[in-house]
Design a protein around this motif. Structure first.
Motif, short mmCIF file in Angstrom:
data_model
loop_
_atom_site.label_atom_id
_atom_site.label_comp_id
_atom_site.label_asym_id
_atom_site.label_seq_id
_atom_site.Cartn_x
_atom_site.Cartn_y
_atom_site.Cartn_z
N VAL A 7 0.85 -1.20 0.00
CA VAL A 7 0.00 0.00 0.00
C VAL A 7 0.89 1.24 0.00
O VAL A 7 0.68 2.17 -0.78
CB VAL A 7 -0.94 0.02 1.22
N ARG A 8 1.88 1.24 0.87
CA ARG A 8 2.81 2.39 0.95
C ARG A 8 3.56 2.56 -0.36
O ARG A 8 3.75 3.68 -0.85
CB ARG A 8 3.78 2.17 2.10
N ARG A 11 1.34 4.17 -2.97
CA ARG A 11 1.20 5.60 -2.68
C ARG A 11 2.46 6.36 -3.09
O ARG A 11 2.39 7.42 -3.70
CB ARG A 11 0.91 5.79 -1.19
N ARG A 18 -0.43 10.87 2.24
CA ARG A 18 -1.61 10.08 2.65
C ARG A 18 -2.92 10.79 2.35
O ARG A 18 -3.87 10.18 1.90
CB ARG A 18 -1.53 9.74 4.14
N CYS A 22 -5.86 9.34 0.02
CA CYS A 22 -7.21 9.11 0.56
C CYS A 22 -8.27 9.84 -0.26
O CYS A 22 -9.33 9.27 -0.56
CB CYS A 22 -7.28 9.57 2.01
N TYR A 29 -9.00 8.54 5.94
CA TYR A 29 -7.58 8.69 6.27
C TYR A 29 -7.13 7.62 7.27
O TYR A 29 -6.09 7.01 7.10
CB TYR A 29 -7.35 10.09 6.84
N VAL A 32 -6.32 4.16 5.79
CA VAL A 32 -5.02 4.06 5.11
C VAL A 32 -3.89 4.00 6.13
O VAL A 32 -2.95 3.22 5.99
CB VAL A 32 -4.82 5.21 4.10
N TRP A 35 -3.87 0.51 7.46
CA TRP A 35 -3.34 -0.43 6.46
C TRP A 35 -1.83 -0.37 6.43
O TRP A 35 -1.16 -1.39 6.45
CB TRP A 35 -3.86 -0.09 5.07
N GLU A 36 -1.29 0.83 6.37
CA GLU A 36 0.16 0.99 6.28
C GLU A 36 0.87 0.55 7.56
O GLU A 36 2.01 0.10 7.50
CB GLU A 36 0.53 2.43 5.93
#
Length: 65
Positions: A7-8, A11, A18, A22, A29, A32, A35-36
């Protein structure tokens, strides 16, 4: 690479912070951030869909994969 790192990475490839990430995906927010951090598990299919959307809309800055 585990899903939180992916995920990171997505991005980062999109060149977004972030908040921008989002807003682009219309995801809360906190979701995310979780998740990270690995606090919440993201479904793999969702990451693939997000990657697909980014590629189709040419949001990926550098194809690192």
């Amino acid at each position: 690479m585990d899903i939180s790192q992916e995920v990171r990475s997505l991005r980062d490839e999109m060149g977004m912070n972030r908040r921008e990430f989002c807003d682009y995906y219309e995801i809360p927010y906190r979701t995310v951030v979780d998740w990270e951090a690995g606090k919440r598990k993201m479904p793999v299919y969702l990451l693939r869909l997000m990657e697909y959307k980014a590629r189709m809309e040419r949001m990926i800055i550098a194809d690192a994969k």
